[in-house]
Scaffold this motif. Structure first.
Motif, PDB file in Angstrom:
ATOM      1  N   PRO A 188      75.976 -29.032  65.335  1.00  0.00           N
ATOM      2  CA  PRO A 188      75.024 -29.618  65.553  1.00  0.00           C
ATOM      3  C   PRO A 188      73.908 -29.951  64.484  1.00  0.00           C
ATOM      4  O   PRO A 188      73.142 -30.998  64.349  1.00  0.00           O
ATOM      5  CB  PRO A 188      74.369 -28.899  66.745  1.00  0.00           C
ATOM      6  N   GLN A 189      73.654 -28.934  63.586  1.00  0.00           N
ATOM      7  CA  GLN A 189      72.694 -29.000  62.476  1.00  0.00           C
ATOM      8  C   GLN A 189      73.071 -30.141  61.496  1.00  0.00           C
ATOM      9  O   GLN A 189      72.195 -30.776  61.020  1.00  0.00           O
ATOM     10  CB  GLN A 189      72.724 -27.515  61.807  1.00  0.00           C
ATOM     11  N   ILE A 190      74.458 -30.445  61.365  1.00  0.00           N
ATOM     12  CA  ILE A 190      74.818 -31.575  60.183  1.00  0.00           C
ATOM     13  C   ILE A 190      74.851 -32.650  61.297  1.00  0.00           C
ATOM     14  O   ILE A 190      74.341 -33.828  60.602  1.00  0.00           O
ATOM     15  CB  ILE A 190      76.271 -30.994  59.912  1.00  0.00           C
ATOM     16  N   ARG A 191      75.483 -32.877  62.170  1.00  0.00           N
ATOM     17  CA  ARG A 191      75.709 -33.749  63.191  1.00  0.00           C
ATOM     18  C   ARG A 191      74.331 -34.832  63.401  1.00  0.00           C
ATOM     19  O   ARG A 191      74.294 -36.125  63.109  1.00  0.00           O
ATOM     20  CB  ARG A 191      76.630 -33.741  64.450  1.00  0.00           C
ATOM     21  N   SER A 192      73.305 -33.943  63.661  1.00  0.00           N
ATOM     22  CA  SER A 192      72.071 -34.514  63.987  1.00  0.00           C
ATOM     23  C   SER A 192      71.330 -35.389  62.992  1.00  0.00           C
ATOM     24  O   SER A 192      70.662 -36.167  63.059  1.00  0.00           O
ATOM     25  CB  SER A 192      70.932 -33.431  64.397  1.00  0.00           C
TER      26      SER A 192
ATOM     27  N   THR B  33      70.429 -22.364  58.706  1.00  0.00           N
ATOM     28  CA  THR B  33      70.012 -22.469  60.003  1.00  0.00           C
ATOM     29  C   THR B  33      69.268 -21.244  60.389  1.00  0.00           C
ATOM     30  O   THR B  33      68.308 -21.312  61.247  1.00  0.00           O
ATOM     31  CB  THR B  33      70.822 -22.808  60.997  1.00  0.00           C
ATOM     32  N   GLY B  34      69.682 -20.179  59.793  1.00  0.00           N
ATOM     33  CA  GLY B  34      68.911 -18.917  60.241  1.00  0.00           C
ATOM     34  C   GLY B  34      67.779 -18.597  59.362  1.00  0.00           C
ATOM     35  O   GLY B  34      66.852 -17.821  59.749  1.00  0.00           O
TER      36      GLY B  34
ATOM     37  N   SER C 207      62.651 -25.661  59.960  1.00  0.00           N
ATOM     38  CA  SER C 207      62.530 -26.998  60.161  1.00  0.00           C
ATOM     39  C   SER C 207      63.960 -27.547  60.402  1.00  0.00           C
ATOM     40  O   SER C 207      64.807 -27.213  59.820  1.00  0.00           O
ATOM     41  CB  SER C 207      61.921 -27.703  58.991  1.00  0.00           C
ATOM     42  N   ARG C 208      63.958 -28.496  61.320  1.00  0.00           N
ATOM     43  CA  ARG C 208      64.996 -29.371  61.418  1.00  0.00           C
ATOM     44  C   ARG C 208      65.061 -30.791  61.083  1.00  0.00           C
ATOM     45  O   ARG C 208      65.645 -31.813  61.480  1.00  0.00           O
ATOM     46  CB  ARG C 208      65.537 -29.233  62.831  1.00  0.00           C
TER      47      ARG C 208
END
Length: 204
Positions: free
Chosen positions: A189-193, A141-142, A146-147
């Motif tokens: 959040p990075q994974i759940r989304s 994430t750092g 892109s998400r």
């Protein structure tokens, strides 16, 4: 490319052929050993029951045999890495020596990447797996702006998930607290989304 050099002793480390001659060389290390001797590459483990004094003496005799084998074959045990892991209730926790040096006891040891303690409690291993997974996820994430699902999902599957699944058949979560610890990694959040979850630690 380096120049060719003759190998007059030892085995080239990291070569494809390295394990074969090494296994041939140590094939007789368990000759005369009465206890259980496990060999994996250059790691050797000696196990035995110590509910009687004879069991303790058998382990010490086998350690003496291993020491004599290393001397006869011009090898040395790395005694700084030799540890005794006492397991089981009521273990008398005898002292053992390798050669002239006493072997230090340890409450936990890492074996092929798995942290095992004297009570066979895998909570420390689960905490270690969650810590590694969180660290890698933080690096992702750092460093990745892109998400998008097609970007994050492959990265998590390739870099995070292996930490939660490595040898999970041995240390799989059984207690609620351990399950929640691993679920928190998946719930970030990075994974759940992205709807990403790893099957071995599901609670349902």
């Amino acid at each position: 490319m380096s120049k060719q050099r003759p190998v007059t002793s030892g085995i080239p480390w990291g070569s494809v052929l390295g394990p074969a001659p090494f296994n041939i060389f140590v094939s007789d290390v368990d000759s005369g050993i009465k206890c259980t001797l496990s060999k994996f590459a250059n790691d050797t483990k000696l196990c035995g029951a110590v509910d009687t004094l004879e069991g303790r003496d058998a382990i010490q005799r086998d350690l003496d045999r291993l020491e004599r084998w290393t001397r006869a074959n011009c090898m040395k045990c790395n005694k700084a890495k030799c540890k005794v892991l006492h397991m089981g209730r009521g273990n008398p926790k005898h002292d053992y020596r390798l050669g002239e040096e006493w072997i230090e006891s340890s409450p936990e040891e890492k074996d092929l990447g798995i942290l095992i303690d004297e009570k066979l409690n895998m909570s420390w291993q689960r905490a270690l797996a969650a810590q590694k997974a969180n660290h890698v996820l933080g690096c992702i994430t750092g460093s990745v702006t892109s998400r998008l699902r097609e970007v994050i999902l492959p990265l998590c599957s390739a870099l995070v998930r292996p930490h939660l699944e490595y040898c999970v058949q041995l240390w799989g979560a059984q207690y609620k607290t351990d399950m929640e610890l691993l679920e928190r990694v998946q719930g970030r959040p990075q994974i759940r989304s992205e709807g990403w979850r790893t099957s071995p630690v599901k609670t349902s």
